[in-house]
Design an enzyme around this catalytic site. Structure first.
Site, PDB file in Angstrom:
ATOM      1  N   ARG A  35       0.819  -1.244   0.131  1.00 47.46           N
ATOM      2  CA  ARG A  35      -0.019  -0.088   0.093  1.00 47.46           C
ATOM      3  C   ARG A  35       1.075   1.237   0.021  1.00 47.46           C
ATOM      4  NH1 ARG A  35      -1.924  -3.621   3.949  1.00 47.46           N
ATOM      5  NH2 ARG A  35      -4.156  -4.435   3.739  1.00 47.46           N
ATOM      6  N   LYS A  69      -2.062  -2.709   8.397  1.00 47.59           N
ATOM      7  CA  LYS A  69      -3.116  -2.399   9.074  1.00 47.59           C
ATOM      8  C   LYS A  69      -3.078  -3.057  10.599  1.00 47.59           C
ATOM      9  CE  LYS A  69      -6.419  -1.661   5.312  1.00 47.59           C
ATOM     10  NZ  LYS A  69      -7.507  -1.806   4.695  1.00 47.59           N
ATOM     11  N   HIS A  97      -3.947   2.417  -5.104  1.00 50.21           N
ATOM     12  CA  HIS A  97      -3.823   1.114  -5.011  1.00 50.21           C
ATOM     13  C   HIS A  97      -3.688   0.625  -6.409  1.00 50.21           C
ATOM     14  CE1 HIS A  97      -4.585   0.649  -0.807  1.00 50.21           C
ATOM     15  NE2 HIS A  97      -5.262  -0.323  -0.990  1.00 50.21           N
ATOM     16  N   ARG A 108      -0.814  -1.782  -6.582  1.00 42.35           N
ATOM     17  CA  ARG A 108      -0.973  -3.041  -5.824  1.00 42.35           C
ATOM     18  C   ARG A 108      -2.091  -3.945  -6.223  1.00 42.35           C
ATOM     19  NH1 ARG A 108      -1.407  -4.490  -0.307  1.00 42.35           N
ATOM     20  NH2 ARG A 108      -3.347  -5.244   0.734  1.00 42.35           N
ATOM     21  N   HIS A 144      -3.401  -9.588   3.642  1.00 45.59           N
ATOM     22  CA  HIS A 144      -4.940  -9.751   3.872  1.00 45.59           C
ATOM     23  C   HIS A 144      -5.072 -10.791   5.025  1.00 45.59           C
ATOM     24  CE1 HIS A 144      -6.162  -8.453  -0.370  1.00 45.59           C
ATOM     25  NE2 HIS A 144      -6.184  -7.325   0.390  1.00 45.59           N
ATOM     26  N   TYR A 184      -9.621 -10.743  -6.627  1.00 47.23           N
ATOM     27  CA  TYR A 184      -9.001 -10.641  -7.606  1.00 47.23           C
ATOM     28  C   TYR A 184      -8.979 -11.821  -8.700  1.00 47.23           C
ATOM     29  CZ  TYR A 184      -6.543  -7.167  -5.155  1.00 47.23           C
ATOM     30  OH  TYR A 184      -6.255  -5.966  -4.419  1.00 47.23           O
TER      31      TYR A 184
END
Length: 308
Positions: free
Chosen positions: A159, A183, A253, A256, A279, A288
């Site tokens: 990111r 995150k 993004h 990414r 993730h 995706y």
């Protein structure tokens, strides 16, 4: 009771007893009058004969639209808003004894269409990377930084916020890896490709020393010697895309998403891509795979002798 009379009772209830705002009342009136016209077109004027199927068919009608009558199809968000008014109306009718049951109780709004991540073709990504930094006489500390930043974003799927948060010590050029903090502060070790390592090395040797003015552990620096901001990094990407002639809209993004899509197109396992992207759930990564299905269909349509 007629549908029209019941609608007016409900609108009065919203205005007097619920104290609904003028804009809310206007919205409810518009949506319920649309519902009333729909029922009238089906020959329904008695509220007690309306069924759950009538409400469901109303939603279908809203999504389909009527081009001949100049009524465009509504977006899912508008359909959902109209259903809120319709459900409220039927709930009120049942509570007031105007009907024996709430026929709209089990009707749910349509699920919004799944927004697929936007990725770029490999050629467009390579063009952006080339356009992100100069070479030879046009090489500067900033162009070296920008090329290193873009190469890193695409090479490891970081990111932009993760990339600008990097410190120099987070890069291991010998082992070609980087520590990214995602995150919740969760760390992950991600490999870096050869071109990205070369770009980072060039920036560390010939670019960063010209930008740093005092001790600062940050890898990517701005012209004042401070840590590069997320907004500035986004602008680097946007400028590079413009110079590369890439017409598709780019976002923080974009690289990414392209990283993940190109990996899956190349045969990477979705759980490996999940780990690389950081993730928490593989469900997030599986979106995706919907992108790559489009590629598979195109290949099938052009290559299979019985595809047409």
């Amino acid at each position: 009771m007629t549908v029209g009379a019941a609608v007016q009772l409900y609108l009065d209830h919203l205005a007097v007893e619920r104290g609904a705002a003028a804009n809310t009342l206007s919205s409810y009136r518009r949506d319920l009058h649309r519902y009333q016209r729909y029922l009238a077109a089906r020959g329904i004027d008695d509220l007690t004969v309306v069924t759950e199927n009538d409400v469901r068919e109303f939603l279908v009608d809203l999504r389909r639209g009527d081009p001949e009558a100049g009524q465009p199809a509504l977006a899912d968000s508008s359909v959902a808003r109209t259903l809120v008014a319709t459900r409220g109306f039927h709930k009120f009718a049942a509570a007031e004894g105007l009907t024996t049951t709430d026929v709209a109780h089990a009707v749910r709004p349509p699920r919004p269409a799944q927004r697929l991540p936007k990725s770029l073709p490999i050629d467009d990504v390579l063009a952006i990377l080339e356009a992100s930094g100069g070479s030879g006489p046009s090489e500067t500390a900033r162009t070296l930084r920008d090329r290193a930043l873009m190469e890193l974003l695409y090479s490891c799927g970081a990111r932009i916020s993760e990339a600008v948060a990097l410190d120099v010590d987070d890069i291991d050029t010998d082992n070609r890896s980087v520590v990214l903090r995602g995150k919740g502060g969760k760390e992950r070790l991600v490999p870096i490709g050869g071109p990205a390592i070369e770009a980072v090395d060039a920036y560390l040797v010939r670019g960063r020393p010209a930008l740093v003015s005092r001790f600062n552990p940050a890898l990517f620096l701005n012209v004042r010697g401070g840590r590069l901001s997320r907004q500035s990094a986004w602008q680097v990407l946007a400028d590079a895309a413009r110079r590369a002639g890439v017409d598709a809209a780019v976002s923080p993004h974009t690289l990414r998403h392209s990283f993940a899509t190109h990996l899956l197109d190349g045969g990477a396992d979705v759980r490996v891509v999940q780990e690389l992207l950081g993730h928490a759930s593989v469900t997030t990564t599986q979106v995706y795979t919907l992108v790559t299905v489009g590629t598979l269909r195109e290949v099938y349509a052009t290559a299979h002798p019985r595809a047409r």
